[in-house]
Design a protein around this motif. Sequence first.
Motif, PDB file in Angstrom:
ATOM      1  N   ILE A   2     -11.082 -42.191  17.963  1.00  0.00           N
ATOM      2  CA  ILE A   2     -10.909 -41.194  16.910  1.00  0.00           C
ATOM      3  C   ILE A   2      -9.814 -41.678  15.976  1.00  0.00           C
ATOM      4  O   ILE A   2      -8.948 -42.461  16.371  1.00  0.00           O
ATOM      5  CB  ILE A   2     -10.555 -39.795  17.455  1.00  0.00           C
ATOM      6  CG1 ILE A   2      -9.214 -39.833  18.195  1.00  0.00           C
ATOM      7  CG2 ILE A   2     -11.658 -39.239  18.330  1.00  0.00           C
ATOM      8  CD1 ILE A   2      -8.639 -38.460  18.480  1.00  0.00           C
ATOM      9  N   THR A   3      -9.876 -41.222  14.741  1.00  0.00           N
ATOM     10  CA  THR A   3      -8.838 -41.535  13.756  1.00  0.00           C
ATOM     11  C   THR A   3      -8.211 -40.233  13.299  1.00  0.00           C
ATOM     12  O   THR A   3      -8.911 -39.325  12.844  1.00  0.00           O
ATOM     13  CB  THR A   3      -9.425 -42.296  12.555  1.00  0.00           C
ATOM     14  OG1 THR A   3     -10.014 -43.508  13.024  1.00  0.00           O
ATOM     15  CG2 THR A   3      -8.344 -42.615  11.531  1.00  0.00           C
ATOM     16  N   CYS A   4      -6.904 -40.154  13.469  1.00  0.00           N
ATOM     17  CA  CYS A   4      -6.144 -39.027  12.945  1.00  0.00           C
ATOM     18  C   CYS A   4      -5.850 -39.343  11.483  1.00  0.00           C
ATOM     19  O   CYS A   4      -5.217 -40.351  11.172  1.00  0.00           O
ATOM     20  CB  CYS A   4      -4.853 -38.847  13.734  1.00  0.00           C
ATOM     21  SG  CYS A   4      -3.790 -37.525  13.114  1.00  0.00           S
ATOM     22  N   ASN A  55      -5.340 -44.581  14.747  1.00  0.00           N
ATOM     23  CA  ASN A  55      -6.439 -44.580  15.713  1.00  0.00           C
ATOM     24  C   ASN A  55      -5.937 -44.295  17.130  1.00  0.00           C
ATOM     25  O   ASN A  55      -4.828 -44.703  17.497  1.00  0.00           O
ATOM     26  CB  ASN A  55      -7.160 -45.934  15.717  1.00  0.00           C
ATOM     27  CG  ASN A  55      -7.973 -46.163  14.473  1.00  0.00           C
ATOM     28  OD1 ASN A  55      -8.456 -45.240  13.847  1.00  0.00           O
ATOM     29  ND2 ASN A  55      -8.127 -47.426  14.103  1.00  0.00           N
ATOM     30  N   SER A  58      -8.909 -41.634  22.431  1.00  0.00           N
ATOM     31  CA  SER A  58      -9.474 -40.316  22.718  1.00  0.00           C
ATOM     32  C   SER A  58      -8.522 -39.230  22.217  1.00  0.00           C
ATOM     33  O   SER A  58      -7.352 -39.509  21.910  1.00  0.00           O
ATOM     34  CB  SER A  58      -9.693 -40.140  24.223  1.00  0.00           C
ATOM     35  OG  SER A  58      -8.435 -40.088  24.887  1.00  0.00           O
ATOM     36  N   LEU A  59      -9.007 -38.011  22.191  1.00  0.00           N
ATOM     37  CA  LEU A  59      -8.158 -36.880  21.821  1.00  0.00           C
ATOM     38  C   LEU A  59      -7.062 -36.684  22.861  1.00  0.00           C
ATOM     39  O   LEU A  59      -5.933 -36.310  22.521  1.00  0.00           O
ATOM     40  CB  LEU A  59      -9.002 -35.614  21.657  1.00  0.00           C
ATOM     41  CG  LEU A  59      -8.373 -34.459  20.904  1.00  0.00           C
ATOM     42  CD1 LEU A  59      -7.816 -34.885  19.555  1.00  0.00           C
ATOM     43  CD2 LEU A  59      -9.364 -33.330  20.723  1.00  0.00           C
ATOM     44  N   TYR A  62      -4.306 -38.896  21.988  1.00  0.00           N
ATOM     45  CA  TYR A  62      -3.554 -38.329  20.871  1.00  0.00           C
ATOM     46  C   TYR A  62      -2.555 -37.288  21.377  1.00  0.00           C
ATOM     47  O   TYR A  62      -1.404 -37.253  20.936  1.00  0.00           O
ATOM     48  CB  TYR A  62      -4.496 -37.699  19.842  1.00  0.00           C
ATOM     49  CG  TYR A  62      -3.775 -36.874  18.813  1.00  0.00           C
ATOM     50  CD1 TYR A  62      -3.054 -37.485  17.792  1.00  0.00           C
ATOM     51  CD2 TYR A  62      -3.786 -35.485  18.871  1.00  0.00           C
ATOM     52  CE1 TYR A  62      -2.365 -36.729  16.854  1.00  0.00           C
ATOM     53  CE2 TYR A  62      -3.105 -34.726  17.938  1.00  0.00           C
ATOM     54  CZ  TYR A  62      -2.388 -35.347  16.933  1.00  0.00           C
ATOM     55  OH  TYR A  62      -1.698 -34.600  16.003  1.00  0.00           O
ATOM     56  N   SER A  94      -6.707 -34.079  10.115  1.00  0.00           N
ATOM     57  CA  SER A  94      -8.113 -33.959  10.520  1.00  0.00           C
ATOM     58  C   SER A  94      -8.417 -35.179  11.385  1.00  0.00           C
ATOM     59  O   SER A  94      -7.697 -36.176  11.350  1.00  0.00           O
ATOM     60  CB  SER A  94      -9.040 -33.868   9.314  1.00  0.00           C
ATOM     61  OG  SER A  94      -8.860 -34.976   8.464  1.00  0.00           O
ATOM     62  N   PHE A  95      -9.464 -35.070  12.164  1.00  0.00           N
ATOM     63  CA  PHE A  95      -9.825 -36.146  13.082  1.00  0.00           C
ATOM     64  C   PHE A  95     -11.232 -36.621  12.742  1.00  0.00           C
ATOM     65  O   PHE A  95     -12.142 -35.812  12.601  1.00  0.00           O
ATOM     66  CB  PHE A  95      -9.744 -35.673  14.534  1.00  0.00           C
ATOM     67  CG  PHE A  95      -8.333 -35.359  14.927  1.00  0.00           C
ATOM     68  CD1 PHE A  95      -7.524 -36.335  15.465  1.00  0.00           C
ATOM     69  CD2 PHE A  95      -7.800 -34.097  14.712  1.00  0.00           C
ATOM     70  CE1 PHE A  95      -6.203 -36.059  15.800  1.00  0.00           C
ATOM     71  CE2 PHE A  95      -6.493 -33.808  15.041  1.00  0.00           C
ATOM     72  CZ  PHE A  95      -5.693 -34.791  15.592  1.00  0.00           C
ATOM     73  N   LEU A  96     -11.356 -37.922  12.592  1.00  0.00           N
ATOM     74  CA  LEU A  96     -12.626 -38.537  12.218  1.00  0.00           C
ATOM     75  C   LEU A  96     -13.086 -39.439  13.352  1.00  0.00           C
ATOM     76  O   LEU A  96     -12.274 -39.941  14.130  1.00  0.00           O
ATOM     77  CB  LEU A  96     -12.448 -39.361  10.943  1.00  0.00           C
ATOM     78  CG  LEU A  96     -11.829 -38.638   9.744  1.00  0.00           C
ATOM     79  CD1 LEU A  96     -11.557 -39.634   8.634  1.00  0.00           C
ATOM     80  CD2 LEU A  96     -12.730 -37.525   9.274  1.00  0.00           C
ATOM     81  N   ARG A  97     -14.379 -39.646  13.417  1.00  0.00           N
ATOM     82  CA  ARG A  97     -14.941 -40.577  14.397  1.00  0.00           C
ATOM     83  C   ARG A  97     -15.790 -41.591  13.661  1.00  0.00           C
ATOM     84  O   ARG A  97     -16.414 -41.275  12.630  1.00  0.00           O
ATOM     85  CB  ARG A  97     -15.772 -39.846  15.440  1.00  0.00           C
ATOM     86  CG  ARG A  97     -16.961 -39.104  14.866  1.00  0.00           C
ATOM     87  CD  ARG A  97     -17.768 -38.411  15.954  1.00  0.00           C
ATOM     88  NE  ARG A  97     -18.810 -37.606  15.366  1.00  0.00           N
ATOM     89  CZ  ARG A  97     -19.994 -38.056  14.998  1.00  0.00           C
ATOM     90  NH1 ARG A  97     -20.304 -39.330  15.149  1.00  0.00           N
ATOM     91  NH2 ARG A  97     -20.901 -37.254  14.460  1.00  0.00           N
TER      92      ARG A  97
END
Length: 99
Positions: A2-4, A55, A58-59, A62, A94-97
């Motif tokens: 995931i990308t914060c 990056n 996983s959440l 994070y 926001s979190f992107l995948r």
Amino acid sequence: MITCCIQYTLDPFRIDDFEKYATTWPPIVERCGGQLVGYYLPKDGANNYAQALINFDSLADYERYRERLAADPDAKANFAHARDTRCILVESRSFLRPV
């Protein structure tokens, strides 16, 4: 992965203060478990906007990163710099995948 994605609304008269804030983060982010893609300041267009991309596998990773960040003395000092200079007016995540 995931990308914060952290979006900042900046005081355009405090860009230098934000740049100091942003350039301080790389070793802190890495030490606390994030994989910094980068901080980005405006080149053309809006002069009050910046973005950071970090990056994580996983959440859960994070969440552990946030705990480490909250305990890190250098991170605390950098947050204080942003607060004291008031260079950041609004910050959102926001979190992107990847697709």
